[in-house]
Design an enzyme around this catalytic site. Sequence first.
Site, PDB file in Angstrom:
ATOM      1  N   ASN A 151     -30.792  -5.845   9.812  1.00  0.00           N
ATOM      2  CA  ASN A 151     -31.474  -4.644   9.621  1.00  0.00           C
ATOM      3  C   ASN A 151     -31.626  -3.885  10.988  1.00  0.00           C
ATOM      4  OD1 ASN A 151     -33.164  -7.084  10.693  1.00  0.00           O
ATOM      5  ND2 ASN A 151     -34.980  -5.854  10.249  1.00  0.00           N
ATOM      6  N   GLU A 249     -38.488 -15.838  13.180  1.00  0.00           N
ATOM      7  CA  GLU A 249     -39.149 -14.731  13.016  1.00  0.00           C
ATOM      8  C   GLU A 249     -38.551 -14.339  11.517  1.00  0.00           C
ATOM      9  OE1 GLU A 249     -40.221 -11.394  12.309  1.00  0.00           O
ATOM     10  OE2 GLU A 249     -38.969 -10.463  13.562  1.00  0.00           O
ATOM     11  N   CYS A 283     -39.078  -5.268   9.608  1.00  0.00           N
ATOM     12  CA  CYS A 283     -40.039  -6.320   9.182  1.00  0.00           C
ATOM     13  C   CYS A 283     -41.250  -5.992   9.394  1.00  0.00           C
ATOM     14  CB  CYS A 283     -39.605  -7.688   9.875  1.00  0.00           C
ATOM     15  SG  CYS A 283     -39.345  -7.711  11.581  1.00  0.00           S
ATOM     16  N   GLU A 462     -41.492 -14.705  20.437  1.00  0.00           N
ATOM     17  CA  GLU A 462     -40.483 -13.909  21.234  1.00  0.00           C
ATOM     18  C   GLU A 462     -40.938 -13.114  22.281  1.00  0.00           C
ATOM     19  OE1 GLU A 462     -37.832 -12.487  17.977  1.00  0.00           O
ATOM     20  OE2 GLU A 462     -36.501 -13.903  18.863  1.00  0.00           O
TER      21      GLU A 462
HETATM   22  O1  TXE Z   1     -31.579 -12.642   5.515  1.00  0.00           O
HETATM   23  P1  TXE Z   1     -30.876 -14.120   5.692  1.00  0.00           P
HETATM   24  P2  TXE Z   1     -30.706 -11.652   4.595  1.00  0.00           P
HETATM   25  C1  TXE Z   1     -35.596 -10.563   4.746  1.00  0.00           C
HETATM   26  C2  TXE Z   1     -35.802  -9.393   3.475  1.00  0.00           C
HETATM   27  C3  TXE Z   1     -34.541  -9.718   2.968  1.00  0.00           C
HETATM   28  C4  TXE Z   1     -34.044 -11.046   3.055  1.00  0.00           C
HETATM   29  C5  TXE Z   1     -32.615 -11.296   2.807  1.00  0.00           C
HETATM   30  O2  TXE Z   1     -36.707  -9.700   2.501  1.00  0.00           O
HETATM   31  O3  TXE Z   1     -34.356  -9.031   1.622  1.00  0.00           O
HETATM   32  O4  TXE Z   1     -34.601 -11.540   4.233  1.00  0.00           O
HETATM   33  O5  TXE Z   1     -31.823 -10.692   4.038  1.00  0.00           O
HETATM   34  C6  TXE Z   1     -28.127 -16.416   8.478  1.00  0.00           C
HETATM   35  N1  TXE Z   1     -28.409 -21.277   7.854  1.00  0.00           N
HETATM   36  N2  TXE Z   1     -35.203 -10.126   5.882  1.00  0.00           N
HETATM   37  O6  TXE Z   1     -29.829 -12.016   3.369  1.00  0.00           O
HETATM   38  O7  TXE Z   1     -30.075 -14.550   4.544  1.00  0.00           O
HETATM   39  C7  TXE Z   1     -27.329 -14.908   7.765  1.00  0.00           C
HETATM   40  O8  TXE Z   1     -26.219 -15.224   7.796  1.00  0.00           O
HETATM   41  C8  TXE Z   1     -28.202 -20.432   8.983  1.00  0.00           C
HETATM   42  C9  TXE Z   1     -36.279 -10.003   6.803  1.00  0.00           C
HETATM   43  O9  TXE Z   1     -29.874 -10.720   5.566  1.00  0.00           O
HETATM   44  O10 TXE Z   1     -32.111 -14.805   6.097  1.00  0.00           O
HETATM   45  C10 TXE Z   1     -27.609 -13.995   8.719  1.00  0.00           C
HETATM   46  O11 TXE Z   1     -27.050 -14.087  10.000  1.00  0.00           O
HETATM   47  N3  TXE Z   1     -28.192 -19.252   9.042  1.00  0.00           N
HETATM   48  C11 TXE Z   1     -36.010  -9.804   8.351  1.00  0.00           C
HETATM   49  C12 TXE Z   1     -29.235 -14.349   8.953  1.00  0.00           C
HETATM   50  O12 TXE Z   1     -29.351 -15.864   8.761  1.00  0.00           O
HETATM   51  C13 TXE Z   1     -28.193 -18.602   7.827  1.00  0.00           C
HETATM   52  C14 TXE Z   1     -34.706  -9.464   8.537  1.00  0.00           C
HETATM   53  C15 TXE Z   1     -30.353 -13.658   8.234  1.00  0.00           C
HETATM   54  O13 TXE Z   1     -29.795 -13.744   6.753  1.00  0.00           O
HETATM   55  C16 TXE Z   1     -28.237 -19.525   6.436  1.00  0.00           C
HETATM   56  C17 TXE Z   1     -33.440  -9.315   7.463  1.00  0.00           C
HETATM   57  C18 TXE Z   1     -28.269 -20.781   6.570  1.00  0.00           C
HETATM   58  N4  TXE Z   1     -28.584 -21.759   5.510  1.00  0.00           N
HETATM   59  C19 TXE Z   1     -34.163 -10.077   6.145  1.00  0.00           C
HETATM   60  N5  TXE Z   1     -28.307 -18.475   5.525  1.00  0.00           N
HETATM   61  C20 TXE Z   1     -36.940  -9.686   9.418  1.00  0.00           C
HETATM   62  N6  TXE Z   1     -38.037 -10.403   9.217  1.00  0.00           N
HETATM   63  O14 TXE Z   1     -36.795  -9.164  10.228  1.00  0.00           O
HETATM   64  C21 TXE Z   1     -28.327 -17.392   6.179  1.00  0.00           C
HETATM   65  N7  TXE Z   1     -28.068 -17.619   7.360  1.00  0.00           N
END
Ligand code: TXE
Length: 482
Positions: A151, A249, A283, A462
């Site tokens: 994001n 986070e 977020c 953070e």
């Molecule tokens: O997040 P992911 P995504 C929320 C928001 C969104 C949902 C999914 O609701 O719809 O999360 O978003 C890595 N081990 N937020 O799919 O999957 C992945 O490759 C290690 C909130 O982007 O959590 C990416 O680099 N790493 C939010 C990162 O984690 C792993 C911001 C985030 O991916 C992994 C974005 C694993 N098993 C989405 N699986 C906020 N709070 O700011 C995935 N990743």
Amino acid sequence: MKTILNYIDGEFLPSHSNAFLENINPSTGYVYGEIPRSNTSDIDFAIDKAEIAFKTWSNTTLETRSKTLMRIADLIDENLDQLAMAESNDNGKPLHLAKSVDIPRASANFRFFAHALTQFYSESHESQGKNTINYTLRKALGLVGCISPWNLPLYLLTWKIAPALAAGNTVIAKPSEVTPMTAFLLCKICEKAGLPNGVLNMIHGLGPEAGQAIVEHPKIKAISFTGGTKTGENIARTAAPMFKKLSLELGGKNPNIIFADCDYEKMMRTTLKSSFANQGQICLCGSRIFVEDKLYEKFKTDFVNRVKALKIGHPIEDNTDLGAIVSEPHLKKIKSYIDKAKKDPKMKVLCGGDLAKVKKFPNGYYLNPCVIEVQDNQCQLNQEEIFGPVVSMMSFKTEEEVLKMANDSVYGLSSTLWTQNLNRSMRMSQALETGIVWVNTWLNRDLRTPFGGTKQSGVGREGGFEALRFFTEPKNVCIEYS
Ligand code: TXE
């Protein structure tokens, strides 16, 4: 086709498997590049290099580290236009937003920690009457993993990398596979800035493959992660038995509480932003709006009119308020919540929620910003993170009632409060169960302050010295003298 490569030990390399993933521009819906699909063997290779680099980097002087980070910050500023365009292409966010928020904040992150590391200190404790002095040594942890989401791609990645490097660690980083371009460009900048080889290693690929391999690796001492709550839970489950330090986070479902005595125009302007900035994919967005009943009807009419006037367009256009949603699967997820709300007799879609047509880009992922009136805080719309241009709104009568609803959430990241009543803002700031409370403002950030959430919004903080403490290990030395 733009081909992105991993950055390991100062070299740009494909993954060992030579497999690639597609990179899609959400504003057009077309593939415009490819990124390495890395796996465990790429991580192992990077870790060997980062281990060697750690011996030197952790022993450089604070001045050297500070100057290097400062050079990176300057180069980010010099490359603002290119970085902003890359961020907008990858993420779908308006170019003017990337130029004014994302990229300046990325350089600010490096500049802030370049300064902070020269001001960081540790404590000493004199045990009076016992001829004993204790002092605390703070040592870099070693190799650390930084995993970031799509994001705010460069903004959040640098928010982790900068303090990790400042504290003397070497880093294995993985940006989101959905928005990898600015991370790749950052590596070019780090090379130019003279960051020694192996100090920052950027690995691209899927979360469950490359990300998981970072989390599982026994030589990674700490994980700093921003992303979804489910992913955070999985990371915690993997890392906790290995006793790694964790900073998570995660998601949010933040209340935006509006009392009738607020500064109306300022509240309205800010609420438009806190609802829909970055297509609602921050977020910290205030996705649950609670309005005091005395003001409710006026707010509803004015807010819906202002939302309808927002311009949905191609991210490159100067007058675009909302660009594209980051990806097709994410668009479908957001849409599914809206479609359910449309069928629910207890909810009323006041505006938006349908796919937006943007001239010349029929395959882009555009959605009209959506306001939904709900009757209670227990509904799915108010309880689950949607992470898109969708807000709910409902009225409340008393401070106690709204406080209860605001806190009735599994999340606890941030809250926003609009009132001119000082006593009320003091009372509510104490009682709101969130890591951040904004009173009469939103997304107003001082980088020295602790940043993070409570409950399922994460663990750890953070920002400022909190981040430098996270990325160091304190060791107490106790000396008795005669
Ligand atoms: O997040 P992911 P995504 C929320 C928001 C969104 C949902 C999914 O609701 O719809 O999360 O978003 C890595 N081990 N937020 O799919 O999957 C992945 O490759 C290690 C909130 O982007 O959590 C990416 O680099 N790493 C939010 C990162 O984690 C792993 C911001 C985030 O991916 C992994 C974005 C694993 N098993 C989405 N699986 C906020 N709070 O700011 C995935 N990743």
